[in-house]
Design an enzyme around this catalytic site. Sequence first.
Site, PDB file in Angstrom:
ATOM      1  N   HIS A   4      -2.637  -3.021   8.308  1.00 50.96           N
ATOM      2  CA  HIS A   4      -3.751  -3.393   7.432  1.00 50.96           C
ATOM      3  C   HIS A   4      -4.478  -2.138   6.983  1.00 50.96           C
ATOM      4  CE1 HIS A   4      -7.248  -5.535   5.895  1.00 50.96           C
ATOM      5  NE2 HIS A   4      -8.002  -4.741   6.628  1.00 50.96           N
TER       6      HIS A   4
ATOM      7  N   LYS B 186      -4.923  -9.460  -8.139  1.00 52.25           N
ATOM      8  CA  LYS B 186      -5.658  -8.952  -6.979  1.00 52.25           C
ATOM      9  C   LYS B 186      -6.798  -8.067  -7.490  1.00 52.25           C
ATOM     10  CE  LYS B 186      -4.869  -6.869  -2.476  1.00 52.25           C
ATOM     11  NZ  LYS B 186      -3.920  -6.233  -1.577  1.00 52.25           N
TER      12      LYS B 186
ATOM     13  N   HIS C 235       0.767  -1.245   0.000  1.00 53.74           N
ATOM     14  CA  HIS C 235       0.000   0.000   0.000  1.00 53.74           C
ATOM     15  C   HIS C 235       0.802   1.301   0.000  1.00 53.74           C
ATOM     16  CE1 HIS C 235      -3.516  -2.435   0.553  1.00 53.74           C
ATOM     17  NE2 HIS C 235      -3.000  -2.980   1.640  1.00 53.74           N
TER      18      HIS C 235
END
Length: 146
Positions: free
Chosen positions: A138, A64, A37
């Site tokens: 996350h 993905k 990310h």
Amino acid sequence: MMMGLGPLLLIFMLGSCLTQPNPAPDDQRYKIFLNQHYDPTPDGHDDRYCEVTMKRRDLTSPCKDINTFIHGTKKKIKAVCEDKNGKPYGEHFRISKSPFQVTICRHHGGSNQPPCKYRATAGSRYIVIACEHGLPVHLDRTFYRP
């Protein structure tokens, strides 16, 4: 008796100093978060950027469905885990107090096997992340805030 233990103790102490400790599990999760990310200086925010970056980050086997890249400093992203730039969001997450530039890559097309085709959406969004020991681990979601 004491004389025999001296060299043995020395060998034990040297051996324990030379072995590298395993990275903490949350540190590993932080590294995975960064790979998936974090991109501080993107080469554009278009479909090609998504296709190249997703492949380079090994996120295309299988393709993905969706992935978001945050374009900010590590320091600003980590600050979401603290009160500096974040606040509690729900039971387990933190939301940023300020928006980040992001690029959202969405897989489009038939197969989920490479070559993967992505469509890019760039914009300014608030991020919602999970943190462990002060590190982001996350990315839950991003959204515009009215």
